[in-house]
Design a protein around this motif. Structure first.
Motif, PDB file in Angstrom:
ATOM      1  N   ILE A  49       3.141  17.025  -2.264  1.00 18.47           N
ATOM      2  CA  ILE A  49       2.720  16.602  -2.884  1.00 18.47           C
ATOM      3  C   ILE A  49       2.173  14.524  -1.993  1.00 18.47           C
ATOM      4  N   PRO A  50       3.474  13.886  -2.037  1.00 14.81           N
ATOM      5  CA  PRO A  50       3.081  12.810  -1.057  1.00 14.81           C
ATOM      6  C   PRO A  50       1.982  13.202  -0.381  1.00 14.81           C
ATOM      7  N   SER A  51       2.015  13.593   0.382  1.00 15.69           N
ATOM      8  CA  SER A  51       1.338  13.853   1.869  1.00 15.69           C
ATOM      9  C   SER A  51       0.013  14.127   0.791  1.00 15.69           C
ATOM     10  N   LYS A  52      -0.555  15.006   0.311  1.00 18.70           N
ATOM     11  CA  LYS A  52      -1.401  14.161  -0.215  1.00 18.70           C
ATOM     12  C   LYS A  52      -1.999  13.348  -1.318  1.00 18.70           C
ATOM     13  N   ALA A  53      -1.628  12.650  -1.789  1.00 22.72           N
ATOM     14  CA  ALA A  53      -1.418  10.937  -2.039  1.00 22.72           C
ATOM     15  C   ALA A  53      -1.741  10.502  -0.937  1.00 22.72           C
ATOM     16  N   ILE A  76     -24.123   2.097   0.533  1.00 21.15           N
ATOM     17  CA  ILE A  76     -23.079   0.526   0.118  1.00 21.15           C
ATOM     18  C   ILE A  76     -23.063   0.277   0.974  1.00 21.15           C
ATOM     19  N   SER A  77     -23.067  -1.726   0.747  1.00 22.01           N
ATOM     20  CA  SER A  77     -21.539  -2.659   1.636  1.00 22.01           C
ATOM     21  C   SER A  77     -21.053  -3.308   1.129  1.00 22.01           C
ATOM     22  N   LEU A  78     -19.806  -3.785   1.706  1.00 21.15           N
ATOM     23  CA  LEU A  78     -19.132  -4.501   1.009  1.00 21.15           C
ATOM     24  C   LEU A  78     -18.039  -5.373   1.576  1.00 21.15           C
ATOM     25  N   ALA A  79     -17.513  -6.103   1.483  1.00 21.53           N
ATOM     26  CA  ALA A  79     -16.438  -7.145   2.471  1.00 21.53           C
ATOM     27  C   ALA A  79     -15.569  -6.276   3.037  1.00 21.53           C
ATOM     28  N   ALA A  80     -14.793  -7.204   4.121  1.00 23.05           N
ATOM     29  CA  ALA A  80     -13.789  -6.221   5.483  1.00 23.05           C
ATOM     30  C   ALA A  80     -12.427  -5.744   3.906  1.00 23.05           C
ATOM     31  N   PRO A  81     -12.360  -4.768   4.031  1.00 23.00           N
ATOM     32  CA  PRO A  81     -11.305  -3.999   3.013  1.00 23.00           C
ATOM     33  C   PRO A  81      -9.896  -3.848   3.869  1.00 23.00           C
ATOM     34  N   ALA A  82      -8.881  -4.059   3.021  1.00 26.09           N
ATOM     35  CA  ALA A  82      -7.647  -4.571   3.567  1.00 26.09           C
ATOM     36  C   ALA A  82      -6.759  -3.149   3.205  1.00 26.09           C
ATOM     37  N   ILE A  83      -5.945  -3.082   3.956  1.00 26.61           N
ATOM     38  CA  ILE A  83      -4.702  -2.371   2.234  1.00 26.61           C
ATOM     39  C   ILE A  83      -3.428  -2.540   2.782  1.00 26.61           C
ATOM     40  N   ASP A  84      -2.550  -1.974   1.792  1.00 26.67           N
ATOM     41  CA  ASP A  84      -1.130  -2.826   1.665  1.00 26.67           C
ATOM     42  C   ASP A  84      -0.631  -1.299   1.424  1.00 26.67           C
ATOM     43  N   MET A  85       0.017  -0.693   2.200  1.00 29.39           N
ATOM     44  CA  MET A  85       0.616   0.169   2.490  1.00 29.39           C
ATOM     45  C   MET A  85       2.020   0.699   1.636  1.00 29.39           C
ATOM     46  N   GLY A  86       2.081  -1.256   1.387  1.00 28.50           N
ATOM     47  CA  GLY A  86       3.493  -1.030   0.417  1.00 28.50           C
ATOM     48  C   GLY A  86       3.087  -0.148  -0.789  1.00 28.50           C
ATOM     49  N   LYS A  87       2.006  -0.906  -1.204  1.00 26.12           N
ATOM     50  CA  LYS A  87       1.678  -0.759  -2.636  1.00 26.12           C
ATOM     51  C   LYS A  87       1.017   0.749  -2.576  1.00 26.12           C
ATOM     52  N   THR A  88       0.256   1.066  -1.873  1.00 26.42           N
ATOM     53  CA  THR A  88       0.115   2.619  -1.217  1.00 26.42           C
ATOM     54  C   THR A  88       2.067   4.041  -2.151  1.00 26.42           C
ATOM     55  N   ILE A  89       2.179   3.455  -0.867  1.00 22.23           N
ATOM     56  CA  ILE A  89       3.649   4.254  -1.186  1.00 22.23           C
ATOM     57  C   ILE A  89       4.137   3.802  -2.119  1.00 22.23           C
ATOM     58  N   ALA A  90       3.939   2.918  -3.034  1.00 19.57           N
ATOM     59  CA  ALA A  90       4.428   3.056  -4.335  1.00 19.57           C
ATOM     60  C   ALA A  90       3.941   3.413  -5.011  1.00 19.57           C
ATOM     61  N   LYS A  92       2.158   6.527  -4.660  1.00 16.64           N
ATOM     62  CA  LYS A  92       2.778   7.832  -3.930  1.00 16.64           C
ATOM     63  C   LYS A  92       4.520   8.064  -5.293  1.00 16.64           C
ATOM     64  N   ASP A  93       4.743   7.438  -4.349  1.00 16.40           N
ATOM     65  CA  ASP A  93       6.449   7.451  -5.434  1.00 16.40           C
ATOM     66  C   ASP A  93       6.449   7.216  -6.495  1.00 16.40           C
ATOM     67  N   ARG A  94       5.611   7.086  -7.405  1.00 17.08           N
ATOM     68  CA  ARG A  94       5.437   7.163  -8.435  1.00 17.08           C
ATOM     69  C   ARG A  94       5.166   7.929  -9.125  1.00 17.08           C
ATOM     70  N   ILE A  95       3.833   9.053  -8.382  1.00 15.57           N
ATOM     71  CA  ILE A  95       3.395   9.936  -8.565  1.00 15.57           C
ATOM     72  C   ILE A  95       5.148  11.315  -8.596  1.00 15.57           C
ATOM     73  N   VAL A  96       5.674  11.277  -7.435  1.00 10.39           N
ATOM     74  CA  VAL A  96       6.707  11.503  -7.089  1.00 10.39           C
ATOM     75  C   VAL A  96       7.610  11.581  -8.366  1.00 10.39           C
ATOM     76  N   GLY A  97       7.977  11.050  -8.526  1.00 10.97           N
ATOM     77  CA  GLY A  97       8.899  10.368  -9.775  1.00 10.97           C
ATOM     78  C   GLY A  97       8.510  10.822 -11.496  1.00 10.97           C
ATOM     79  N   GLY A 168       9.658  11.090   7.448  1.00 10.92           N
ATOM     80  CA  GLY A 168       9.754   9.445   7.416  1.00 10.92           C
ATOM     81  C   GLY A 168       8.207   9.186   7.620  1.00 10.92           C
ATOM     82  N   ALA A 169       7.031   9.874   8.206  1.00 10.92           N
ATOM     83  CA  ALA A 169       5.957   9.235   8.068  1.00 10.92           C
ATOM     84  C   ALA A 169       5.389   9.115   6.363  1.00 10.92           C
ATOM     85  N   LEU A 170       6.005   9.857   5.404  1.00  8.32           N
ATOM     86  CA  LEU A 170       5.351   9.688   4.684  1.00  8.32           C
ATOM     87  C   LEU A 170       6.250   8.106   3.973  1.00  8.32           C
ATOM     88  N   ALA A 171       6.872   7.972   4.231  1.00  9.96           N
ATOM     89  CA  ALA A 171       7.631   6.540   4.206  1.00  9.96           C
ATOM     90  C   ALA A 171       7.482   5.033   4.737  1.00  9.96           C
TER      91      ALA A 171
END
Length: 465
Positions: A49-53, A76-90, A92-97, A168-171
């Motif tokens: 589950i977390p890996s698929k997330a 489709i075009s847009l401005a440069a994106p960024a990713i907040d891994m902390g939010k991504t992991i959170a 994922k954790d909500r799904i697991v929870g 560890g990779a998923l965290a």
């Protein structure tokens, strides 16, 4: 010490264990389940589950990054994106929870008593569980071992620090600039592909001559091409030797015998999983083994009367849905029903890009069972729905006997083909013939039409190729 007695004790609340306990409770059996961690096991908490997330998040980020770089064919075009891994992991954790809570609720609804703690056998009918409030003794008429598996650790690359397992990779809270993946099986490639899409420079090190050795070369070829397109470097016939003296690189012996340093902020070791057979008193009971695994028969019975074993602890294929099917079956056997275990149509899915699905026999395996075969293969490049989803890479292949057209196996590689696994499994399980598949009306436009077309091709009258 507290003591309780029950009809059925399940050790381990992973997919196999909790399904077994739920079904037993539904059948009116007095059931207890013991789990040291959260319900759901490896699959729910640190695996499937977390890996698929993470894979989904990586796919979405990669799409918008392509748009920002002007590489999107949809315009489709847009401005440069960024990713907040902390939010991504959170996220994922909500799904697991949510799923943890759901499993706990289902166990309670079925009347199953859950004990949190680590179980240890005293004998074939008695287990002691170390809980926060003391030792709990559980005596049971029947015991099901569902302890699962754990990642294999390499002695020269022990887990810790820069060396991580899939758990560890998923965290990780940040995307590593460089990632070396040791092991080119499905776990390594799924996570390696995800981190490449998130922006990491990924190198895969595989000791065998090619990646995904459990799948035939035709299925793997589109995956290899996609890895190259993503900038993932793949070294086959190469062996990891350890970390460099400074710890900033993985030392690899390449196929030509030369040493090479692979820059690696993190080293992800995914060389397989081993059964979790330590720490719960296996030495106190006498169970036959099949190598490192617990030996079972077609009804998941061990060599000891009244003791069953299911899931990864019993060997390959180490798949959650196999464990679930075994767990359900064992619960029904304990309840007095007549059941047996048939692994003919267990689907195997690799969530790479593109995805791979295999059910039943591959062409090479089928050739060992019958002299003549009919094989039909249909490319997604000729499928309208695949084109609209930008998923033309890949195909569907059907393997059948030539004499009676019985479908022996079905394989596919392509975008989103994991969702076709149920149709493939049903065809093999129900003993479908090529005519059954070809004569079933498949909705248009869908990728499932490739299944019908592959059957038509095997019959000699494909319509769209």
């Amino acid at each position: 010490m507290k003591e309780i007695s029950c009809k059925l004790l399940v050790i381990g609340a992973g997919p196999g264990g909790y399904v077994c306990a739920i079904r037993a409770g539904q059948l009116g059996l007095d059931t207890v389940i013991v789990e040291a961690g959260k319900p759901g096991g490896t699959c729910l908490n640190v695996g499937c589950i977390p890996s698929k997330a993470l894979i989904h998040a990586a796919d979405e980020f990669f799409k918008v990054r392509e748009m920002a770089q002007g590489h999107d064919p949809l315009g489709i075009s847009l401005a440069a994106p960024a990713i907040d891994m902390g939010k991504t992991i959170a996220w994922k954790d909500r799904i697991v929870g949510r799923l943890n809570t759901g499993v706990a609720g289902l166990l309670k609804k079925a009347g199953v008593k859950s004990i949190e703690g680590r179980a240890r056998f005293r004998d074939g009918k008695t287990v002691e569980v170390e809980t926060e409030t003391g030792t709990q003794i559980v005596r049971a008429e029947t015991i099901v071992i569902a302890t699962g598996s754990v990642p294999v650790e390499l002695p020269f690359l022990p887990f810790g620090g820069k060396v991580i397992s899939s758990t560890g990779a998923l965290a990780l809270k940040a995307v590593p600039a460089t990632l070396a993946v040791v092991g080119g099986g499905y776990i390594g490639l799924e996570l390696g592909t995800a981190f490449a899409k998130l922006g990491a420079k990924v190198t895969v090190v595989e000791a065998l001559p090619r990646i995904l050795p459990l799948y035939d070369a035709d299925l793997v070829r589109p995956v290899s091409k996609r890895l190259a397109d993503l900038g993932v470097r793949v070294l086959t016939g190469a062996k990891a030797k350890g970390l460099s003296q400074g710890g900033d690189a993985l030392i690899v012996e390449t196929a030509d015998g030369k040493a090479q340093d692979i820059p690696a902020e993190r080293v992800l070791v995914t060389v397989g999983r081993r059964p979790a057979t330590e720490g719960w008193g296996l030495e106190e009971i006498d169970l036959d083994r099949a190598g490192p695994f617990i030996r079972i028969d077609e009804r998941c019975r061990t060599s000891m009367r009244g003791v069953y074993a299911i899931g990864d602890v019993t060997g390959e294929p180490m798949l959650a849905h196999r464990a679930m099917a075994q767990g359900e079956m064992v619960a029904e056997i304990v309840a007095g029903m007549k059941r047996s275990w048939d692994k003919r149509s267990i689907p195997a899915v690799c969530f790479t890009d593109p995805e791979i699905v295999s059910v039943g026999l591959s062409p090479d395996e089928a050739r060992q069972t019958t002299a003549e075969l009919k094989i039909g293969q249909f490319p997604f490049s000729a499928n309208g729905r695949a084109m609209t989803l930008q998923g033309e890479a890949g195909f569907v292949r059907v393997v059948a006997r030539a004499d009676n057209h019985l479908v022996l196996g079905i394989q596919a590689v392509g975008s989103g083909v994991s969702e076709l696994s149920a149709a493939f499994s049903l065809a093999v399980e129900m003993g479908a013939r090529l005519e059954d598949v070809a004569g079933t009306i498949h909705a248009h436009p869908t990728q499932s039409e490739g299944f019908q077309e592959a059957a038509l091709k095997a019959l000699g009258h494909a319509l769209h190729t």
